[in-house]
Design a protein around this motif. Sequence first.
Motif, PDB file in Angstrom:
ATOM      1  N   ALA A 162      -8.160  -5.353  52.112  1.00 20.09           N
ATOM      2  CA  ALA A 162      -9.611  -4.479  51.938  1.00 20.09           C
ATOM      3  C   ALA A 162      -8.939  -3.206  51.002  1.00 20.09           C
ATOM      4  CB  ALA A 162      -9.769  -3.848  53.175  1.00 20.09           C
ATOM      5  N   GLU A 163      -7.845  -2.475  51.407  1.00 21.70           N
ATOM      6  CA  GLU A 163      -7.207  -1.439  50.633  1.00 21.70           C
ATOM      7  C   GLU A 163      -7.066  -2.091  49.037  1.00 21.70           C
ATOM      8  OE1 GLU A 163      -3.800   0.458  51.817  1.00 21.70           O
ATOM      9  OE2 GLU A 163      -4.324   0.821  53.947  1.00 21.70           O
ATOM     10  N   ARG A 164      -6.660  -2.998  48.773  1.00 24.40           N
ATOM     11  CA  ARG A 164      -6.605  -3.400  47.229  1.00 24.40           C
ATOM     12  C   ARG A 164      -7.905  -3.875  46.642  1.00 24.40           C
ATOM     13  NH1 ARG A 164      -1.719  -6.140  49.434  1.00 24.40           N
ATOM     14  NH2 ARG A 164      -3.056  -8.121  49.549  1.00 24.40           N
ATOM     15  N   ALA A 165      -8.833  -4.291  47.591  1.00 22.24           N
ATOM     16  CA  ALA A 165     -10.196  -4.621  46.967  1.00 22.24           C
ATOM     17  C   ALA A 165     -11.078  -3.368  46.546  1.00 22.24           C
ATOM     18  CB  ALA A 165     -10.868  -5.618  47.857  1.00 22.24           C
ATOM     19  N   THR A 166     -10.941  -2.498  47.528  1.00 19.96           N
ATOM     20  CA  THR A 166     -11.791  -1.200  47.438  1.00 19.96           C
ATOM     21  C   THR A 166     -10.924  -0.152  46.922  1.00 19.96           C
ATOM     22  OG1 THR A 166     -10.983  -0.460  49.491  1.00 19.96           O
ATOM     23  CG2 THR A 166     -12.852  -1.721  49.421  1.00 19.96           C
ATOM     24  N   GLY A 167      -9.702  -0.027  46.864  1.00 19.25           N
ATOM     25  CA  GLY A 167      -9.101   0.995  46.265  1.00 19.25           C
ATOM     26  C   GLY A 167      -8.958   2.242  47.069  1.00 19.25           C
ATOM     27  N   LEU A 168      -9.431   2.176  48.400  1.00 20.15           N
ATOM     28  CA  LEU A 168      -9.293   3.029  49.373  1.00 20.15           C
ATOM     29  C   LEU A 168      -8.311   2.924  50.405  1.00 20.15           C
ATOM     30  CD1 LEU A 168     -13.033   3.596  49.988  1.00 20.15           C
ATOM     31  CD2 LEU A 168     -11.861   5.098  48.635  1.00 20.15           C
ATOM     32  N   ASP A 169      -7.249   3.605  50.650  1.00 23.42           N
ATOM     33  CA  ASP A 169      -6.621   3.333  51.665  1.00 23.42           C
ATOM     34  C   ASP A 169      -7.203   3.606  53.252  1.00 23.42           C
ATOM     35  OD1 ASP A 169      -6.132   6.303  52.068  1.00 23.42           O
ATOM     36  OD2 ASP A 169      -4.477   6.505  50.881  1.00 23.42           O
ATOM     37  N   LYS A 170      -6.526   3.679  54.133  1.00 22.06           N
ATOM     38  CA  LYS A 170      -6.858   3.947  55.405  1.00 22.06           C
ATOM     39  C   LYS A 170      -7.667   5.447  55.516  1.00 22.06           C
ATOM     40  CE  LYS A 170      -6.080   3.577  60.362  1.00 22.06           C
ATOM     41  NZ  LYS A 170      -5.021   3.490  61.457  1.00 22.06           N
ATOM     42  N   GLU A 171      -6.960   6.166  55.143  1.00 23.59           N
ATOM     43  CA  GLU A 171      -7.438   7.711  55.247  1.00 23.59           C
ATOM     44  C   GLU A 171      -8.557   7.932  54.336  1.00 23.59           C
ATOM     45  OE1 GLU A 171      -4.180   6.761  54.859  1.00 23.59           O
ATOM     46  OE2 GLU A 171      -3.835   7.291  57.045  1.00 23.59           O
ATOM     47  N   GLN A 172      -8.605   7.271  53.099  1.00 23.39           N
ATOM     48  CA  GLN A 172      -9.703   7.572  52.217  1.00 23.39           C
ATOM     49  C   GLN A 172     -10.839   6.871  52.748  1.00 23.39           C
ATOM     50  OE1 GLN A 172      -7.489   6.045  48.999  1.00 23.39           O
ATOM     51  NE2 GLN A 172      -7.503   7.770  48.043  1.00 23.39           N
ATOM     52  N   TRP A 173     -10.763   5.663  53.420  1.00 29.13           N
ATOM     53  CA  TRP A 173     -11.960   4.960  54.045  1.00 29.13           C
ATOM     54  C   TRP A 173     -12.526   5.823  55.134  1.00 29.13           C
ATOM     55  CZ3 TRP A 173     -13.125   2.967  58.698  1.00 29.13           C
ATOM     56  CH2 TRP A 173     -14.075   2.178  58.998  1.00 29.13           C
ATOM     57  N   GLN A 174     -11.658   6.361  55.719  1.00 26.78           N
ATOM     58  CA  GLN A 174     -12.203   7.122  56.941  1.00 26.78           C
ATOM     59  C   GLN A 174     -12.899   8.283  56.512  1.00 26.78           C
ATOM     60  OE1 GLN A 174      -8.499   7.815  59.135  1.00 26.78           O
ATOM     61  NE2 GLN A 174      -8.766   6.031  60.554  1.00 26.78           N
ATOM     62  N   ALA A 175     -12.329   8.939  55.617  1.00 26.59           N
ATOM     63  CA  ALA A 175     -13.029  10.051  55.055  1.00 26.59           C
ATOM     64  C   ALA A 175     -14.460   9.837  54.437  1.00 26.59           C
ATOM     65  CB  ALA A 175     -12.351  10.743  53.839  1.00 26.59           C
ATOM     66  N   ALA A 176     -14.661   8.539  53.852  1.00 23.04           N
ATOM     67  CA  ALA A 176     -15.916   8.137  53.184  1.00 23.04           C
ATOM     68  C   ALA A 176     -16.820   7.634  54.319  1.00 23.04           C
ATOM     69  CB  ALA A 176     -15.658   6.851  52.371  1.00 23.04           C
ATOM     70  N   TYR A 177     -16.313   7.347  55.286  1.00 25.81           N
ATOM     71  CA  TYR A 177     -17.445   7.010  56.257  1.00 25.81           C
ATOM     72  C   TYR A 177     -17.434   8.222  57.564  1.00 25.81           C
ATOM     73  CZ  TYR A 177     -18.149   2.366  55.080  1.00 25.81           C
ATOM     74  OH  TYR A 177     -18.720   1.294  54.279  1.00 25.81           O
ATOM     75  N   GLY A 178     -16.548   9.191  57.589  1.00 29.08           N
ATOM     76  CA  GLY A 178     -16.778  10.243  58.258  1.00 29.08           C
ATOM     77  C   GLY A 178     -18.111  10.644  58.615  1.00 29.08           C
ATOM     78  N   PRO A 179     -18.764  11.239  57.563  1.00 29.64           N
ATOM     79  CA  PRO A 179     -20.233  11.722  57.592  1.00 29.64           C
ATOM     80  C   PRO A 179     -21.205  10.908  58.480  1.00 29.64           C
ATOM     81  CG  PRO A 179     -19.195  12.260  55.431  1.00 29.64           C
ATOM     82  CD  PRO A 179     -18.344  11.061  56.148  1.00 29.64           C
ATOM     83  N   TYR A 180     -20.844   9.439  58.139  1.00 29.48           N
ATOM     84  CA  TYR A 180     -22.072   8.685  59.004  1.00 29.48           C
ATOM     85  C   TYR A 180     -21.496   8.531  60.507  1.00 29.48           C
ATOM     86  CZ  TYR A 180     -23.175   4.128  61.027  1.00 29.48           C
ATOM     87  OH  TYR A 180     -23.654   3.154  61.810  1.00 29.48           O
TER      88      TYR A 180
END
Length: 226
Positions: A162-180
């Motif tokens: 998923a990191e390779r497919a989205t370009g987001l590592d775990k921390e970046q993914w968490q930051a993106a979904y944090g507001p939700y």
Amino acid sequence: MLVWERPEPPNRPVPGPLSRERIVSAALELADADGLEAVSLRKVAAALEVGPMRLYGYIATKDELLDLMTDAVYAEIRPAGDDWREVLRSLAESTRQAVHRHEWLADLIGGRPQLGPNAMARGEAVTAALGNVGVDMVMPVVSAVDAYVIGAVRREIAELRAERATGLDKEQWQAAYGPYLERSFATGRFPALEHVVREGAHLDADETFRIGLDFVLDGIGARLQA
């Protein structure tokens, strides 16, 4: 006759010597670099600079090739230890390490037992270490550890993909979904989940694996004592 028992054809030095070992080694390089989708008899033949038809004397189908590749990796899994708990921990950790070296293995482990010589040597080492365990308990014990490891490593490999497919590592993914998550928690519908997310320890993959494995081994130990 299964591929493990079927003899190889006589070696032909011209135009190029072949063996199952060379074929499997080439297939492993392709899979390690680009995944299982990069593996076919045609692509392996091209990597070895031979015609595809030459491979059929050694391997009849792609499924046989995948079996041979999987068994080659099982040679890297050699559980060791002085008692059943050490051996099962070694089994779990060495299996996880092998899958991370060969990500494609996450798509093949599980299901019917592997019966290649290296897989059977692995099984012999584990069952021998469980010699003091009742014979009816040996397979359930090993299956419980294998099931935990397979589930854990598949989740870990899925995260890496998923990191390779989205370009987001775990921390970046968490930051993106944090507001939700903040909006969802603000509704008051998920108090238990909110408490765990906010107050619970955030463990890395290694710590999560070790703790989960301890749960499994502790449960096995309690059952064996009972």
